[in-house]
Design a protein around this motif. Structure first.
Motif, mmCIF file in Angstrom:
data_model
loop_
_atom_site.group_PDB
_atom_site.id
_atom_site.type_symbol
_atom_site.label_atom_id
_atom_site.label_comp_id
_atom_site.label_asym_id
_atom_site.label_seq_id
_atom_site.Cartn_x
_atom_site.Cartn_y
_atom_site.Cartn_z
ATOM 1 N N LYS A 148 -17.500 7.915 -46.161
ATOM 2 C CA LYS A 148 -18.011 9.090 -46.851
ATOM 3 C C LYS A 148 -18.650 8.685 -48.174
ATOM 4 N N GLY A 154 -21.009 9.450 -51.727
ATOM 5 C CA GLY A 154 -21.378 10.382 -52.779
ATOM 6 C C GLY A 154 -22.550 9.818 -53.539
ATOM 7 N N HIS A 158 -21.118 13.024 -48.364
ATOM 8 C CA HIS A 158 -19.975 13.902 -48.625
ATOM 9 C C HIS A 158 -20.199 14.767 -49.858
ATOM 10 N N SER A 159 -20.799 14.193 -50.918
ATOM 11 C CA SER A 159 -20.912 14.937 -52.166
ATOM 12 C C SER A 159 -22.037 14.397 -53.037
ATOM 13 N N VAL A 160 -22.460 15.232 -53.988
ATOM 14 C CA VAL A 160 -23.534 14.892 -54.925
ATOM 15 C C VAL A 160 -23.077 15.252 -56.333
ATOM 16 N N ALA A 207 -27.371 18.809 -52.752
ATOM 17 C CA ALA A 207 -26.218 18.935 -51.855
ATOM 18 C C ALA A 207 -26.505 19.933 -50.735
ATOM 19 N N ALA A 239 -23.825 18.892 -48.225
ATOM 20 C CA ALA A 239 -22.763 18.177 -48.938
ATOM 21 C C ALA A 239 -22.205 19.049 -50.057
ATOM 22 N N CYS A 256 -21.277 18.760 -57.430
ATOM 23 C CA CYS A 256 -20.351 18.648 -58.548
ATOM 24 C C CYS A 256 -21.121 18.272 -59.808
ATOM 25 N N PHE A 265 -15.642 14.716 -59.554
ATOM 26 C CA PHE A 265 -16.371 14.091 -58.447
ATOM 27 C C PHE A 265 -15.655 12.826 -57.968
ATOM 28 N N ASP A 306 -12.026 12.854 -56.015
ATOM 29 C CA ASP A 306 -11.987 13.247 -54.603
ATOM 30 C C ASP A 306 -11.519 12.060 -53.759
ATOM 31 N N LEU A 345 -13.814 10.624 -50.917
ATOM 32 C CA LEU A 345 -14.999 9.867 -51.305
ATOM 33 C C LEU A 345 -14.693 8.370 -51.317
ATOM 34 N N VAL A 373 -20.021 5.246 -53.490
ATOM 35 C CA VAL A 373 -20.888 5.977 -54.415
ATOM 36 C C VAL A 373 -22.204 5.228 -54.563
#
Length: 347
Positions: free
Chosen positions: A2, A4, A28-30, A42, A47, A50, A56, A59, A62, A65
């Motif tokens: 995952k 980010g 998974h995330s931005v 996102a 995604a 944050c 962020f 998590d 995550l 990165v």
């Protein structure tokens, strides 16, 4: 794994597309301090968004990165991610001085996580063929090894963001920003440099601190000589490709972006016909030569896949931080020489 993304600008878009297309990873995330920018990127990729870095990185899902902030702002978010136990893949340049890269390296080692770079121009069939020929000694005695990046960036490019064209956040100009991948390719193929003499100038842009034109004479550890030329002041309708050229007493190869202009060896190899049939240059425009948005993301995809595979196999990635450090060290030596009237700088 995952992923980010740190930084929801143009580079974040590249990273999102590459992650979406890759094997072994999902976005998974931005994170971006600008909440709206984080939410926009996102939402595009389904995604999480944050705008709080600590949140962020806290998590637990995550794992990896990617960092796409301005060049001189890679250190802090990378260090925070490494200290949080996340693997990090950072855009070029990994940071703008070898000393800052060493801080990141030490932190990665202390936290037993991977620190890798985006060296996306290493990932295409022509580069594989070029590297194999160099490693096999097909050039004989290497005599000449040079890199040329004759690109164009208009004044609006530098005016588009306050960090562009500054020593603090861009780390340099045509060399540190636009030419670094081609310089990395030159070192990857020809080996380390032992000395450099250079001259730089800002010829066609205003209100920037850094060079838009640079020329350096380099001497390699294997004895070869060469030239590094980088510019953002060379206009052409379609854009010139970035070139790496190696010559020796038994062969010559000229690479233009991802295809060959010359593939010529005294001693023919069974694979040479295939290279000439499938990898020779046509009339393509230069990749990103006039427009940075024109660079495709497939090299990023392969770059990310290589890092994920290396993590899974518990080995060093081919795009590890020490590899990325080499080009930054050379560019900083070029700047040192240019700032001292072309004085020879030993590496």
């Amino acid at each position: 794994m995952k992923f980010g993304i740190i930084g929801a600008g143009m580079i974040g878009q590249f990273h999102g597309k590459a992650i979406e297309a890759m094997k072994g990873g999902e976005l998974h995330s931005v994170f971006d301090l600008r909440a709206e920018a984080a939410e926009t990127l996102a939402e595009q990729f389904g995604a999480r968004a944050c705008s709080d870095l600590a949140q962020f990185l806290a998590d637990e899902e995550l794992q990896v990165v990617t960092v796409g902030t301005p060049s001189g702002a890679h250190l802090d978010p990378s260090m925070a991610a490494l200290q949080a136990g996340k693997h990090v893949i950072c855009e070029k340049p990994l940071e703008i001085t070898p000393e800052r890269i060493d801080m990141m390296l030490n932190t990665a080692e202390e936290n037993q996580v991977t620190l890798a770079a985006v060296l996306n121009r290493r990932f295409h069939p022509a580069m594989d063929a070029f590297k194999a020929a160099a490693d096999a000694g097909r050039f004989g005695t290497l005599t000449s090894a040079s890199a040329y990046v004759k690109w164009h960036r208009d004044q609006a490019y530098y005016d588009s963001a306050a960090w562009r064209g500054t020593w603090k956040l861009d780390g340099g100009g045509a060399l540190m920003n636009q030419s670094i991948h081609t310089i990395d390719a030159l070192l990857y193929l020809a080996g380390p440099v032992v000395s450099v003499q250079a001259n730089t100038a800002c010829l066609t842009h205003t209100d920037i601190e850094v060079e838009d034109t640079a020329v350096a004479i380099v001497e390699f550890a294997n004895g070869a000589r060469g030239v590094i030329e980088g510019s953002t002041s060379n206009w052409s309708r379609d854009g010139h490709p970035a070139r790496v050229q190696l010559c020796g007493d038994r062969g010559s190869v000229f690479l233009a972006d991802e295809a060959f202009e010359i593939w010529d060896f005294m001693d023919e190899d069974p694979g040479d016909a295939g290279v000439r049939q499938t990898m020779m240059k046509g009339s393509e425009a230069g990749l990103g030569a006039n427009d940075p948005k024109a660079i495709n993301f497939d090299g990023h995809r392969q770059n990310f896949e290589e890092v994920v595979t290396a993590i899974a196999e518990e080995r060093e990635s081919s795009v590890n931080a020490l590899e990325a450090r080499k080009a930054v060290t050379l560019i900083c030596a070029i700047y040192e020489s240019a700032q001292n009237d072309g004085k020879k700088v030993m590496l």
